[in-house]
Design an enzyme around this catalytic site. Structure first.
Site: not given
Ligand code: AP5
Length: 216
Positions: A15, A90, A129, A162, A173
């Site tokens: 996203k 969310r 990532r 992260r 998550r």
């Protein structure tokens, strides 16, 4: 009038990558609640301190905090001519709060883009990532690697991972997404504003699908 858009989808689906591109192309603000919260954490503000524990564990930050952030951001002048909400709403409560906010000020949302990909793709994207804490550039170990391992191409900074991209927060998550956020898909589908984007392809392929979805 610019577009008013919501990007909805599971963690790691891409996203943010697509939102940055589209918002720049459309000259509308990219409003990412994750980015705003991370900036608060890095600046060690009271809000950041409150949010950090939830974020590091892969839990959602409480609705009242996030709703207040978005309401303040939508109140700024540059949001009057369209915006792209990335990662908000969310929860059902956030969606209701947004509808109340828009009834007061802005017009309705033009389109909700729902990005989806299988879990194994999400886990691969999240665990690979890396980012530059100095200039904010994004990388991925295999899909978007830096020229020199661990070093930012743009500014020479040391790349980091992260905290919530470690295996346990990733698992959490995905679980939180299934329990709290996925039901918003039906809400926006029945409102007639949802467009589905298959997000298994390359960044360019997905960007092309996004562009097509906005033509009609
Ligand atoms: P947030 O920052 O919003 O994280 P997220 O939704 O989990 O989404 P991500 O940023 O991880 O993924 P993305 O879909 O944007 O993927 P990206 O483009 O980066 O939220 C973090 C936390 O903040 C939450 O857990 C919560 O605690 C809190 N929070 C935020 N909003 C909240 C809210 N509204 N309410 C309550 N709490 C909230 O891509 C991922 C990787 O894949 C990158 O490395 C990228 O380079 C790579 N990639 C992207 N596209 C492709 C592709 N097509 N092919 C290959 N690799 C790709």
């Amino acid at each position: 009038m610019g577009l008013r858009l919501i990007f909805l989808g599971p963690p790691g689906v891409g996203k943010g990558t697509q939102a940055k591109r589209l918002a720049a192309a459309q000259a509308i603000p990219h409003i990412s609640t994750g980015d705003i919260l991370r900036a608060e954490v890095n600046a060690a503000t009271p809000l950041g301190t409150q949010a950090q524990t939830y974020m590091d564990q892969g839990e959602l930050v409480p609705d009242d905090l996030v709703v207040a952030i978005v309401a303040r951001r939508l109140d700024r002048d540059d949001s009057r001519n369209g915006y792209l909400l990335d990662g908000f709403p969310r929860t059902a409560a956030q969606a209701r709060a947004l509808e109340q906010e828009l009834a007061k000020t802005n017009g309705p949302i033009d389109r909700v883009l729902y990005f989806h990909a299988p879990d194994d793709v999400l886990v691969r994207r999240l665990s690979g990532r890396r980012g530059c804490p100095d200039c904010g550039a994004d990388y991925h170990l295999t899909a978007l690697p830096p020229k020199v391992q661990g070093v930012c191409d743009r500014c020479g900074g040391s790349l980091t991972q992260r905290e919530d991209d470690r295996p346990e927060p990733i698992r959490k998550r995905l679980e939180v997404y299934r329990a709290r956020t996925r039901k918003l898909i039906d809400h926006y589908r029945s409102a007639g504003s949802l467009v589905e984007i298959d997000s298994t392809g390359t960044v360019d392929e997905i960007a092309a699908a996004v562009a097509r979805s906005l033509e009609t």
